[in-house]
Scaffold this motif. Structure first.
Motif, PDB file in Angstrom:
ATOM      1  N   TYR A 238      70.851  76.006  62.144  1.00 64.16           N
ATOM      2  CA  TYR A 238      71.916  76.997  62.011  1.00 64.16           C
ATOM      3  C   TYR A 238      71.460  78.357  62.544  1.00 64.16           C
ATOM      4  N   ARG A 239      72.398  79.133  63.077  1.00 70.64           N
ATOM      5  CA  ARG A 239      72.057  80.410  63.716  1.00 70.64           C
ATOM      6  C   ARG A 239      71.924  81.567  62.731  1.00 70.64           C
ATOM      7  N   TRP A 240      72.433  81.447  61.514  1.00 72.02           N
ATOM      8  CA  TRP A 240      72.334  82.449  60.463  1.00 72.02           C
ATOM      9  C   TRP A 240      72.802  83.834  60.923  1.00 72.02           C
TER      10      TRP A 240
ATOM     11  N   LEU B  28      61.404  74.768  78.774  1.00 73.65           N
ATOM     12  CA  LEU B  28      62.370  75.856  78.920  1.00 73.65           C
ATOM     13  C   LEU B  28      61.882  77.153  78.282  1.00 73.65           C
ATOM     14  N   GLY B  29      60.814  77.075  77.498  1.00 75.23           N
ATOM     15  CA  GLY B  29      60.264  78.278  76.870  1.00 75.23           C
ATOM     16  C   GLY B  29      61.101  78.804  75.724  1.00 75.23           C
ATOM     17  N   VAL B  30      61.747  77.894  74.964  1.00 71.22           N
ATOM     18  CA  VAL B  30      62.563  78.308  73.826  1.00 71.22           C
ATOM     19  C   VAL B  30      62.145  77.505  72.606  1.00 71.22           C
ATOM     20  N   PRO B  31      62.398  78.012  71.382  1.00 75.15           N
ATOM     21  CA  PRO B  31      62.104  77.231  70.174  1.00 75.15           C
ATOM     22  C   PRO B  31      62.935  75.951  70.137  1.00 75.15           C
ATOM     23  N   ARG B  32      62.391  74.920  69.498  1.00 78.14           N
ATOM     24  CA  ARG B  32      63.096  73.639  69.405  1.00 78.14           C
ATOM     25  C   ARG B  32      64.464  73.806  68.755  1.00 78.14           C
ATOM     26  N   THR B  33      64.526  74.622  67.683  1.00 76.07           N
ATOM     27  CA  THR B  33      65.788  74.791  66.976  1.00 76.07           C
ATOM     28  C   THR B  33      66.849  75.458  67.854  1.00 76.07           C
ATOM     29  N   THR B  34      66.406  76.388  68.704  1.00 74.83           N
ATOM     30  CA  THR B  34      67.343  77.038  69.635  1.00 74.83           C
ATOM     31  C   THR B  34      67.893  76.034  70.631  1.00 74.83           C
ATOM     32  N   LEU B  35      67.008  75.178  71.159  1.00 75.29           N
ATOM     33  CA  LEU B  35      67.455  74.173  72.122  1.00 75.29           C
ATOM     34  C   LEU B  35      68.405  73.185  71.467  1.00 75.29           C
ATOM     35  N   GLU B  36      68.108  72.768  70.230  1.00 80.21           N
ATOM     36  CA  GLU B  36      69.009  71.851  69.519  1.00 80.21           C
ATOM     37  C   GLU B  36      70.393  72.495  69.354  1.00 80.21           C
TER      38      GLU B  36
END
Length: 364
Positions: free
Chosen positions: A260-262, A335-343
């Motif tokens: 979740y993006r919170w 991609l250089g992003v957190p896993r949660t962001t990519l999900e």
């Protein structure tokens, strides 16, 4: 039908802190209970600030650097990110820690009363002023005053505040005697002060006086590594308040919290955890998906080239990694992003990540 798998977890399993971040705890990773020992949290807590991400560690490093000085601090960040906690941490680590810490929210105090609240007033200064009243600055002498939502301060009060910062003295409303004061000022805002300056709502000279040592508190979506640690902290707090013992957290709940993006940041997470504990009648913690507000989907026609470009980059990374998202060879790392962001991006762009999975043929 076989058990559904997501991120390497089997359907029906419960999440433990050891599984989400093995560095946080020592011991058997197969243990099914959520360990709520205080010593675990103490390794990832600075004053009352919980987290171990690089983003929040950078903030705490700034706190340690500025706290021993008397420099004025301006804390910026979105609503709900914990700006007051940062202010309190600075006070606790300063030489003024044994003196008063007082706060005032400029957004909820009526504009006509802000000057009287800050500087006090003399008897008869206005209707209802039946006796002399000491203001926040007078009370906080030799201590720290925290002014939240400083961007909402009326322009006439900004002038008086500027004088206090420059001359270290003030006058009560309705008074003529200058009162010397030794107070450290910490201010916070979630608004864009440079824009307020350009529109004439905020004084440039006051901004320079406040912005001696700026600290920006990152939103929770930029520190996803801390989400489950914060959830653990709030579960412990509210379980004790409700007289409940929580041993497990549903795997699906952990995925929801991480993905979740919170938009309401830590305050929203705290409220969700507290609500969930009220409904929890067993030792297994869960959160209803409906409680998490979903962000609107990108509108059709809104920068379609950028949206298509983002989708193409993600799909290319998934194709190169055989559908793997996490790990050293995963798409998130590429991609250089957190896993949660990519999900989250995969879900919002409605990308079928399973079609990129590479299925190995059975051995002959």
């Amino acid at each position: 039908m076989g058990a559904r798998r997501s991120n390497g977890y089997e359907e029906g399993r419960t999440w433990t802190m050891r599984e989400t971040n093995p560095r946080l705890l020592n011991g058997d990773l197969d243990e099914e209970t959520l360990d709520l020992r205080d010593e675990v949290l103490s390794t990832s807590m600075f004053e009352e600030i919980v987290g171990s991400s690089g983003a929040i560690c950078g903030v705490t490093a700034q706190v340690l650097r500025v706290a021993p000085s008397d420099a004025t601090v301006l804390i910026t960040g979105e609503s709900g990110t914990g700006k007051e906690l940062i202010a309190r941490a600075i006070h606790k680590r300063s030489r003024r820690s044994r003196s008063v810490f007082t706060r005032m929210n400029c957004a909820v105090t009526p504009p006509s009363l802000i000057a009287a609240e800050l500087f006090g007033y003399e008897k008869g200064a206005f209707t209802g002023a039946n006796q002399r009243h000491a203001g926040r600055f007078e009370v906080a002498n030799h201590g720290t005053i925290f002014l939240d939502e400083i961007g909402e301060m009326p322009s006439e009060t900004q002038v008086a505040l500027l004088r206090v910062l420059q001359e270290r003295e003030f006058e009560r409303v309705g008074g003529t005697q200058s009162i010397p004061v030794d107070v450290r000022l910490i201010a916070a805002t979630n608004c864009d002060l440079p824009s307020a300056i350009r529109s004439g709502k905020f004084r440039l000279d006051l901004f320079y006086r406040l912005n001696v040592f700026p600290i920006h508190v990152p939103p929770l979506r930029e520190r996803p590594e801390d989400i489950l640690l914060l959830a653990k902290y709030f579960i412990e707090r509210y379980a004790a308040k409700e007289g409940k013992r929580i041993r497990r957290v549903e795997k699906r709940t952990a995925e929801l919290l991480e993905g979740y993006r919170w938009p309401g940041n830590i305050r929203e997470l705290q409220n969700v955890i507290e609500r969930a504990l009220i409904f929890c009648d067993s030792d297994t913690f869960f959160v209803e998906e409906a409680w998490l507000q979903t962000e609107p989907e990108p509108r059709a026609g809104l920068q379609p080239s950028l949206i298509n470009q983002e989708r193409e980059l993600i799909e290319a990374a998934l194709a190169e990694t055989g559908g793997r998202i996490s790990g050293p060879e995963g798409a998130a790392r590429r991609l250089g992003v957190p896993r949660t962001t990519l999900e989250y991006k995969i879900k919002s762009l409605r990308i079928n990540k399973y079609r990129f999975r590479v299925i190995c043929p059975p051995p002959l």
